[in-house]
Design an enzyme around this catalytic site. Sequence first.
Site, PDB file in Angstrom:
ATOM      1  N   GLU A  92       0.691  -1.111   0.201  1.00 35.10           N
ATOM      2  CA  GLU A  92       0.130   0.115   0.019  1.00 35.10           C
ATOM      3  C   GLU A  92       0.796   1.301  -0.082  1.00 35.10           C
ATOM      4  O   GLU A  92       0.714   2.239  -0.683  1.00 35.10           O
ATOM      5  CB  GLU A  92      -0.874   0.127   1.155  1.00 35.10           C
ATOM      6  CG  GLU A  92      -1.883   1.299   1.133  1.00 35.10           C
ATOM      7  CD  GLU A  92      -2.844   1.334   2.619  1.00 35.10           C
ATOM      8  OE1 GLU A  92      -3.274   0.241   2.963  1.00 35.10           O
ATOM      9  OE2 GLU A  92      -2.983   2.459   2.728  1.00 35.10           O
ATOM     10  N   ASN A  94      -2.871  -4.825   9.419  1.00 37.04           N
ATOM     11  CA  ASN A  94      -3.793  -4.630  10.342  1.00 37.04           C
ATOM     12  C   ASN A  94      -3.894  -5.532  11.470  1.00 37.04           C
ATOM     13  O   ASN A  94      -4.223  -5.261  12.428  1.00 37.04           O
ATOM     14  CB  ASN A  94      -5.287  -4.132   9.726  1.00 37.04           C
ATOM     15  CG  ASN A  94      -5.902  -5.301   9.040  1.00 37.04           C
ATOM     16  OD1 ASN A  94      -6.619  -5.887   9.967  1.00 37.04           O
ATOM     17  ND2 ASN A  94      -5.773  -5.793   7.837  1.00 37.04           N
TER      18      ASN A  94
HETATM   19  O1  0JX Z   1      -1.626  -5.620   5.227  1.00 36.45           O
HETATM   20  P1  0JX Z   1      -2.900  -5.083   5.216  1.00 36.45           P
HETATM   21  O2  0JX Z   1      -3.342  -4.776   6.566  1.00 36.45           O
HETATM   22  O3  0JX Z   1      -2.788  -3.650   4.705  1.00 36.45           O
HETATM   23  O4  0JX Z   1      -3.714  -5.836   4.191  1.00 36.45           O
HETATM   24  P2  0JX Z   1      -4.678  -7.038   4.331  1.00 36.45           P
HETATM   25  O5  0JX Z   1      -4.397  -7.761   5.759  1.00 36.45           O
HETATM   26  O6  0JX Z   1      -4.953  -7.406   3.367  1.00 36.45           O
HETATM   27  O7  0JX Z   1      -6.124  -6.303   4.936  1.00 36.45           O
HETATM   28  C1  0JX Z   1      -6.889  -5.904   3.813  1.00 36.45           C
HETATM   29  C2  0JX Z   1      -6.624  -4.913   2.819  1.00 36.45           C
HETATM   30  C3  0JX Z   1      -6.128  -3.686   3.469  1.00 36.45           C
HETATM   31  C4  0JX Z   1      -5.817  -2.574   2.701  1.00 36.45           C
HETATM   32  O8  0JX Z   1      -5.946  -1.478   3.060  1.00 36.45           O
END
Ligand code: 0JX
Length: 313
Positions: free
Chosen positions: A132, A230
Site C-alpha cells: 500500500e 492491520n
Molecule cells: O497488510 P494490510 O493490513 O494492509 O492488508 P490486509 O491484511 O490484506 O487487509 C486488507 C487490505 C487492506 C488494505 O488497506
Amino acid sequence: MTDTNNAEILMAQPRGFCAGVDRAINIVNEALIRFGAPIYVRHEIVHNAYVVNELRGKGAVFVEDLQEVPKGGIVVFSAHGVSQEVRKNAEARGLRIYDATCPLVTKVHLEVIKMCKDDFTVLMIGHAGHPEVEGTMGQVKEGVFLIENIEDIDSLPFFFDERIAFVTQTTLSVDETKEIAEALAKKFPNIVQSRKQDICYATQNRQDAVKFMAPQVEVVIVVGSASSSNSNRLRELSEKLGVPAYMVDGPEQLKPEWFAGKRRVGLTAGASAPENLAQSIVSRIQEFGPRQVRALDGVVEDVTFSLPKNLVD
Ligand code: 0JX
Ligand code: SF4
C-alpha cells in the site's frame, strides 16, 4: 488445569472482513466466473493465506511481477493498490485490468496527487516495503517521503516554513499514528493533513474492539496472516494493553498451553481473515476444554463498496 467453571471465549465486535476485502475477493470470484481461469492477481489479493489458497484452487494465479502475465491476459490489482508505474506497465502490456484497490486507499492516492499538484512536499506515515505504501507513494514521480516512526522526523531535511503535508497508510496503529502526527505538527507547525484521517473505519473499529475486549480476558487470539499489517496491529495493541496475544493463520497453529489456566480468551480477526476461520479456531479452543462463546457489544458496520463498473457492465 483450566477452571472450566464459566470459562469463556469472548468474540470481538467488529472483527474480520472489511468492505474493501469483501469487494476485492468478490472481484476475483466474479472475474473467474465471467472469464474463467486463469485470472492473474498482482500481489496477494488480501494478506491472508487461507483466502489466497482458496482462490488459487479456483484458478487465480498470484504474481508479483506483471511480466509473468501473458500479453492480453486478465489482471486484478490487489486491495492494497498499485503505483502509477505498475498501472502503466499493465496498460502497456495490453492487460485487461480489474482494479480491486480499496476505494479508501484510492482516496489517499487522490490526496497525494492533489497535494503534489498544489506544490506540497508530502510525507507518508507507513511501513517500508508494504504494497500500500509503494502504491500510494508511487502515485507521483517524486516528492513523497516515508516516515515509519517518530525518530524518522528528526532526519527530515525540511525547514519549518515549507509547504508540507502528510498522509498515512490505512491500516496503522491509531494511537502510534496520532503520536507521530503530533510530533510532526511540533516540528512543522504549518503541516497540512488530509481532510479526514486516512486510517480507515475498519482499522479504527477493530482496534477499538480490542481495547474493549482486552481488559476482560487473559489471552487474545488474532486470526490473521503474518503479512497483514492491520492484523499485526491488533496483536500489538493487545500486548500493549498487557494481555498476551497470538496471531494464527488457522486452528492447527493453536497451542493448548496458551489457554491452560485462562478463564477468559478473547478472539478477534484482522480485516483480511474470514469468519469461517475464526469459527474453526473457536471449535479448536473448545477441544482444549469446554468454554461458552460470548459475542461482545461493538460497532455494527454497514459499509459496502460496489464492484468496478468494467466488471459488472
Ligand atoms: O497488510 P494490510 O493490513 O494492509 O492488508 P490486509 O491484511 O490484506 O487487509 C486488507 C487490505 C487492506 C488494505 O488497506
Ligand atoms: Fe479498505 Fe480499510 Fe479494508 Fe483496507 S482495511 S481494504 S482501507 S476498508
